[in-house]
Write a protein that holds these residues in place. Structure first.
Motif, PDB file in Angstrom:
ATOM      1  N   ALA C  13       0.835  -1.207   0.000  1.00 14.97           N
ATOM      2  CA  ALA C  13       0.000   0.000   0.000  1.00 14.97           C
ATOM      3  C   ALA C  13       0.861   1.245   0.000  1.00 14.97           C
ATOM      4  O   ALA C  13       0.527   2.261  -0.603  1.00 14.97           O
ATOM      5  CB  ALA C  13      -0.927   0.003   1.215  1.00 14.97           C
ATOM      6  N   ALA C  16       2.276   1.993  -3.457  1.00 18.43           N
ATOM      7  CA  ALA C  16       1.323   2.302  -4.521  1.00 18.43           C
ATOM      8  C   ALA C  16       1.497   3.766  -4.925  1.00 18.43           C
ATOM      9  O   ALA C  16       1.938   4.593  -4.122  1.00 18.43           O
ATOM     10  CB  ALA C  16      -0.099   2.089  -4.009  1.00 18.43           C
ATOM     11  N   ALA C  20       0.560   7.708   0.370  1.00 20.66           N
ATOM     12  CA  ALA C  20       0.099   6.451   0.933  1.00 20.66           C
ATOM     13  C   ALA C  20      -0.591   6.634   2.270  1.00 20.66           C
ATOM     14  O   ALA C  20      -1.151   5.700   2.801  1.00 20.66           O
ATOM     15  CB  ALA C  20       1.276   5.504   1.085  1.00 20.66           C
ATOM     16  N   HIS C  22      -3.104   8.692   2.996  1.00 23.89           N
ATOM     17  CA  HIS C  22      -4.494   9.130   2.934  1.00 23.89           C
ATOM     18  C   HIS C  22      -5.408   7.930   3.151  1.00 23.89           C
ATOM     19  O   HIS C  22      -5.582   7.122   2.250  1.00 23.89           O
ATOM     20  CB  HIS C  22      -4.806   9.761   1.586  1.00 23.89           C
ATOM     21  N   ILE C  23      -6.027   7.841   4.344  1.00 27.12           N
ATOM     22  CA  ILE C  23      -6.904   6.705   4.621  1.00 27.12           C
ATOM     23  C   ILE C  23      -8.261   6.949   3.970  1.00 27.12           C
ATOM     24  O   ILE C  23      -8.885   7.988   4.200  1.00 27.12           O
ATOM     25  CB  ILE C  23      -7.111   6.514   6.139  1.00 27.12           C
ATOM     26  N   PRO C  24      -8.742   5.992   3.144  1.00 26.15           N
ATOM     27  CA  PRO C  24     -10.083   6.151   2.574  1.00 26.15           C
ATOM     28  C   PRO C  24     -11.141   5.878   3.633  1.00 26.15           C
ATOM     29  O   PRO C  24     -10.844   5.310   4.685  1.00 26.15           O
ATOM     30  CB  PRO C  24     -10.139   5.074   1.484  1.00 26.15           C
ATOM     31  N   ASP C  25     -12.397   6.257   3.339  1.00 28.79           N
ATOM     32  CA  ASP C  25     -13.497   5.929   4.239  1.00 28.79           C
ATOM     33  C   ASP C  25     -13.656   4.412   4.305  1.00 28.79           C
ATOM     34  O   ASP C  25     -13.322   3.705   3.362  1.00 28.79           O
ATOM     35  CB  ASP C  25     -14.800   6.556   3.731  1.00 28.79           C
ATOM     36  N   PHE C  27     -12.073   2.371   6.252  1.00 33.33           N
ATOM     37  CA  PHE C  27     -10.912   1.729   6.858  1.00 33.33           C
ATOM     38  C   PHE C  27     -10.725   2.133   8.315  1.00 33.33           C
ATOM     39  O   PHE C  27      -9.991   1.481   9.039  1.00 33.33           O
ATOM     40  CB  PHE C  27      -9.631   2.033   6.063  1.00 33.33           C
ATOM     41  N   VAL C  28     -11.328   3.255   8.714  1.00 33.43           N
ATOM     42  CA  VAL C  28     -11.305   3.600  10.138  1.00 33.43           C
ATOM     43  C   VAL C  28     -12.711   3.382  10.699  1.00 33.43           C
ATOM     44  O   VAL C  28     -13.700   3.687  10.044  1.00 33.43           O
ATOM     45  CB  VAL C  28     -10.864   5.068  10.386  1.00 33.43           C
ATOM     46  N   PHE C 118     -10.599  15.714  -4.736  1.00 32.91           N
ATOM     47  CA  PHE C 118      -9.871  14.726  -5.543  1.00 32.91           C
ATOM     48  C   PHE C 118      -9.948  13.309  -4.987  1.00 32.91           C
ATOM     49  O   PHE C 118      -9.268  12.411  -5.479  1.00 32.91           O
ATOM     50  CB  PHE C 118      -8.413  15.166  -5.700  1.00 32.91           C
ATOM     51  N   GLN C 119     -10.770  13.103  -3.932  1.00 35.64           N
ATOM     52  CA  GLN C 119     -10.948  11.762  -3.367  1.00 35.64           C
ATOM     53  C   GLN C 119      -9.640  11.092  -2.954  1.00 35.64           C
ATOM     54  O   GLN C 119      -9.491   9.888  -3.019  1.00 35.64           O
ATOM     55  CB  GLN C 119     -11.703  10.852  -4.339  1.00 35.64           C
ATOM     56  N   LEU C 123     -13.932  11.224   3.391  1.00 34.93           N
ATOM     57  CA  LEU C 123     -14.563  12.410   3.987  1.00 34.93           C
ATOM     58  C   LEU C 123     -14.809  12.214   5.478  1.00 34.93           C
ATOM     59  O   LEU C 123     -14.445  13.069   6.286  1.00 34.93           O
ATOM     60  CB  LEU C 123     -15.886  12.717   3.271  1.00 34.93           C
ATOM     61  N   ALA C 124     -15.397  11.059   5.856  1.00 33.38           N
ATOM     62  CA  ALA C 124     -15.589  10.793   7.277  1.00 33.38           C
ATOM     63  C   ALA C 124     -14.233  10.599   7.946  1.00 33.38           C
ATOM     64  O   ALA C 124     -14.050  10.895   9.117  1.00 33.38           O
ATOM     65  CB  ALA C 124     -16.467   9.559   7.467  1.00 33.38           C
ATOM     66  N   THR C 178      -0.819   6.706  11.553  1.00 35.17           N
ATOM     67  CA  THR C 178      -1.747   6.025  10.647  1.00 35.17           C
ATOM     68  C   THR C 178      -1.873   4.555  11.023  1.00 35.17           C
ATOM     69  O   THR C 178      -2.976   3.998  11.067  1.00 35.17           O
ATOM     70  CB  THR C 178      -1.259   6.165   9.195  1.00 35.17           C
ATOM     71  N   LEU C 182      -5.319   2.497  12.131  1.00 37.84           N
ATOM     72  CA  LEU C 182      -5.818   1.304  11.444  1.00 37.84           C
ATOM     73  C   LEU C 182      -5.946   0.151  12.435  1.00 37.84           C
ATOM     74  O   LEU C 182      -6.906  -0.615  12.400  1.00 37.84           O
ATOM     75  CB  LEU C 182      -4.880   0.930  10.285  1.00 37.84           C
TER      76      LEU C 182
END
Lengths: 261, 264, 235
Positions: C13, C16, C20, C22-25, C27-28, C118-119, C123-124, C178, C182
């Protein structure tokens, strides 16, 4: 100016009839779909000096960025001294086609003039003494010897443009492509730059609106509009063709006089 | 047009109900729905299915096309790698053994990772639809109705405006550098990683000096137009009730689905 | 299973393309996301107030253009090996150039824009992401940048050394924060995700340190007046 050993001499190439640059049906569109080049073809012989003219948005800058693989064409081919441009050959092609961007501040990122001129040859992996020799020679060729330790942002625009040319000359590229090299220059700096282009024994392609410069030092002109090459021929004929020029947003030289006659 | 705009802009111009909805209703609705999705517990498949249900409807209403939304929703996929180890570390009923390694996957582990992926995917889909149907300036304006401090909103709006200017500058610098990053036969090009990082660092330093000088010019131009540190906004038109109701309906639906799941 | 294998997957990850951390919604977990928001809102509200008082009228144009600068600086990549490239996160650079309060506002604007438009990151999860990338990296970067300068006189080597270490450690700190989020969310086992994040970002952090120090070196040679602690003379 010495070209690097990997590139055959201009005279020999001219005699063999091999083109320095061969662009065939080049097509390019930006990611949002706007087409920028819609099939451009031309050939430039070694040592030729060619002007690219046309209105803003004609595709001149995009064309230059396609010549050494900074942008990847979506169709057609670019050949440099017979070598086809591809993802793999792009780093080799960049040793042969030097690009000069219109804003010299984009090109000069080092703290001193000498460091910046040394970037290209250093990146190519040349030994330090040769890098220094080439860099000093390049600065001398553009009339900026003695400015080695100066900070780029304390130079005038004309001086920055000449240093930017030196950053490409130090790489020994046989082809030089320049984007708007005389834009915003005062008359004396402009004159010095034009004389420099005239002096350099290289194959030169210049995208410009400065038709005075074209008529002075660039014997051949390619007129572009809307991503196409509209006309290609002797500058003195194209620059006096008021009808064609007018149809593509340009004015013949005689209309506004020769500003530096 | 900024050369970067073609690469960065996510808004898709269409004529649709979702496009017409007020951003001040859409942003809180999307945020509320995503929060509801975040509450989903492991293995709650029915809840996930019910939370996914509005998505195809929203895609249809937005006229964005399923392909575009799907393609963009894959953005968060690489991050899944951080969750995958759970498949093997969570104790539980063995399902299969990874050949040559001796590691066994557990049913509980697979269930946990699948839940995380589904949650993330529904949330990303919601955000993709929001951003593709709402112009960036309206999203920024909607922040004001969320009580974000005015100074922060102004800073973000300025950042958005100058992102394209400074970003274009950065892109031109990168092109100019790459254009001089040549290789010749018989020599190893590029020197060391540290040297290349140093070059990138000098470009960053030069971009900073230019950006700072730009901010001084921007400030001078603002002063010339009478700026004295107070930011004024145009008054927003009233938020239509139907827009508010539609947004509230989405959030209420998400909350209801979760309430049912937790009370069951 | 041995942690090394899973660590390898989780490390993927980090390698990638794109930032790296930036946690998406999704996952938390909801409690972790909520805690992230509470901490972030408190710190950012304070930072906005202090930065506004210190910078006065210049606050908005300066911090806005600086946020655009950090955003653009993150594009300044350099080839590492095998088609991968390194780039900047920018927290340490922002704190050296702007001080901690303005740097927090600037990084909040950057991370907020990335999530909203830019996603990049959820957001949460935005509260958690601002906390990791905009607050932890800056607090740690600031502390690390100050320490050597408490014992040694300010000089070019001291400033550059401090900037390098601040860049490196700040990225590690963001990665550790981070990893803990997680793990607390039950998304990743701590004994796997922590070594993975720390390991990958040890390398990314060196790149961050090099770019940060080189950028400061450039500013020191061209506009030393812009670096607090440097000699006030201009080149």
């Amino acid at each position: 100016m010495k070209t690097n050993g990997a590139t055959p001499g201009i005279e020999r190439l001219a005699a063999s009839g091999m083109a320095a640059l061969e662009v065939d049906d080049l097509r390019f569109a930006y990611p949002d779909g706007t087409p920028s080049l819609r099939g451009v073809s031309f050939r430039v012989a070694p040592g030729e000096k060619v002007a690219l003219v046309g209105p803003n948005g004609a595709g001149k800058s995009t064309l230059l960025l396609n010549l050494n693989g900074i942008l990847r064409a979506h169709g057609g081919t670019v050949r440099v001294f017979g070598e086809e441009l591809s993802e793999r050959s792009a780093p080799l092609i960049r040793a042969r086609v030097g690009l000069l961007f219109s804003n010299p501040d984009d090109q000069l990122f080092s703290a001193t003039v000498l460091e910046d001129v040394a970037y290209g040859p250093l990146h190519m992996g040349l030994p330090e003494d040769e890098v220094l020799a080439r860099s000093r020679e390049a600065l001398r060729a553009v009339g900026m010897a003695g400015f080695e330790d100066r900070v780029p942002h304390r130079l005038s625009l004309g001086q920055k443009r000449r240093v930017a040319i030196a950053t490409v000359l130090s790489m020994g590229t046989p082809i030089l492509a320049l984007d708007e090299p005389t834009a915003s220059l005062d008359p004396r700096s402009r004159r010095e730059l034009i004389e420099l282009l005239d002096r350099l024994p290289l194959t030169i392609l210049v995208a410009t609106h400065d038709l005075g410069m074209v008529s002075d030092v660039l014997p051949r002109t390619i007129l572009m509009d809307a991503g196409l090459a509209i006309a290609d021929g002797q500058s003195r004929l194209i620059l006096n063709d008021a009808v064609t020029l007018g149809a593509h947003g340009l004015e013949p030289l005689s209309a506004h006089g020769h500003p530096h006659a | 047009m900024s050369a970067l705009a073609g690469f960065l802009d996510r808004y898709q111009e269409r004529e649709s109900l979702l496009h017409r909805l007020d951003a001040r209703a859409k942003l809180p609705a999307a945020l509320g729905f995503i929060v509801a999705v975040t509450f989903t517990r492991e293995g709650e498949w029915l809840t996930l299915a019910l939370l996914f249900a509005p998505i195809p409807l929203l895609v249809a209403l937005s006229r964005l096309g399923a392909a575009l939304v799907l393609r963009r929703s894959l953005l968060a996929l690489p991050f899944v790698a951080t969750a995958i180890p759970l498949v093997f570390t969570r104790p539980g009923d063995p399902v299969f053994e990874l050949p040559l390694t001796g590691w066994t996957a557990s049913a509980e582990g697979i269930r946990a990772v699948a839940t995380i992926m589904a949650r993330a995917w529904i949330a990303v889909l919601t955000a993709v639809i929001l951003v593709a149907t709402t112009p960036a300036v309206e999203l920024l304006r909607a922040l004001r109705s969320l009580r974000v401090p005015a100074l922060l909103i102004s800073t973000i709006s300025f950042a958005y405006r100058y992102l394209y200017v400074v970003g274009d500058e950065a892109q031109r610098m990168i092109r100019a550098r790459d254009s001089r990053s040549a290789t010749i036969p018989g020599a190893r090009a590029g020197r060391s990683v540290a040297w290349r990082a140093g070059v990138a660092g000098r470009m960053v330093g030069s971009l900073f000096v230019r950006s700072l000088e730009r901010s001084e010019r921007v400030y001078a131009a603002m002063q010339a137009r009478g700026y004295h540190g107070e930011l004024r906004f145009l008054h927003n038109p009233p938020l239509p009730r139907t827009d508010l109701a539609l947004g509230a309906a989405l959030v209420a639906y998400g909350a209801l689905v979760q309430a049912a799941a937790y009370l069951r | 299973m041995t942690p090394s294998f899973a660590t390898g997957i989780a490390a993927g990850a980090g390698l990638a393309p794109g930032p790296a951390l930036h946690i998406p919604d999704g996952f938390v977990s909801a409690p972790v996301a909520a805690a992230g928001w509470v901490a972030t809102v408190a710190v950012v509200a304070l930072s906005v107030r202090v930065a506004n008082r210190r910078l006065e009228e210049r606050a908005v144009p300066l911090m806005g253009v600086m946020a655009a600068f950090i955003f653009a600086a993150q594009m300044m990549n350099f080839p590492v090996a095998g088609g991968t490239s390194g780039h900047l996160l920018g927290g340490a650079l922002a704190v050296v150039l702007l001080g901690p309060w303005a740097a927090i506002v600037v990084m909040t604007a950057v991370v907020g824009l990335q999530a909203l438009l830019f996603q990049d990151g959820g957001l949460a999860a935005l509260g958690a992401n601002v906390l990791n990338m905009g607050i932890v990296t800056i607090a740690v970067g600031w502390a690390v940048y100050r320490i050597p300068r408490l014992v040694a006189r300010d000089s070019r080597p001291v400033l550059l050394g401090a900037a390098f270490v601040a860049g490196w450690i700040s990225v590690e700190a963001g990665a550790i924060a981070t990893a803990f989020m997680l793990a607390l969310s039950g998304t990743s086992p701590l004994n796997v995700v922590l070594p993975a994040m720390v390991g990958v970002h040890a390398l990314i952090g060196i790149g961050e340190g090099l770019i940060t120090a080189a950028a400061i070196a450039f500013v020191l040679s061209t506009r030393p007046d812009l670096i607090p602690g440097a000699a006030p003379t201009r080149a």
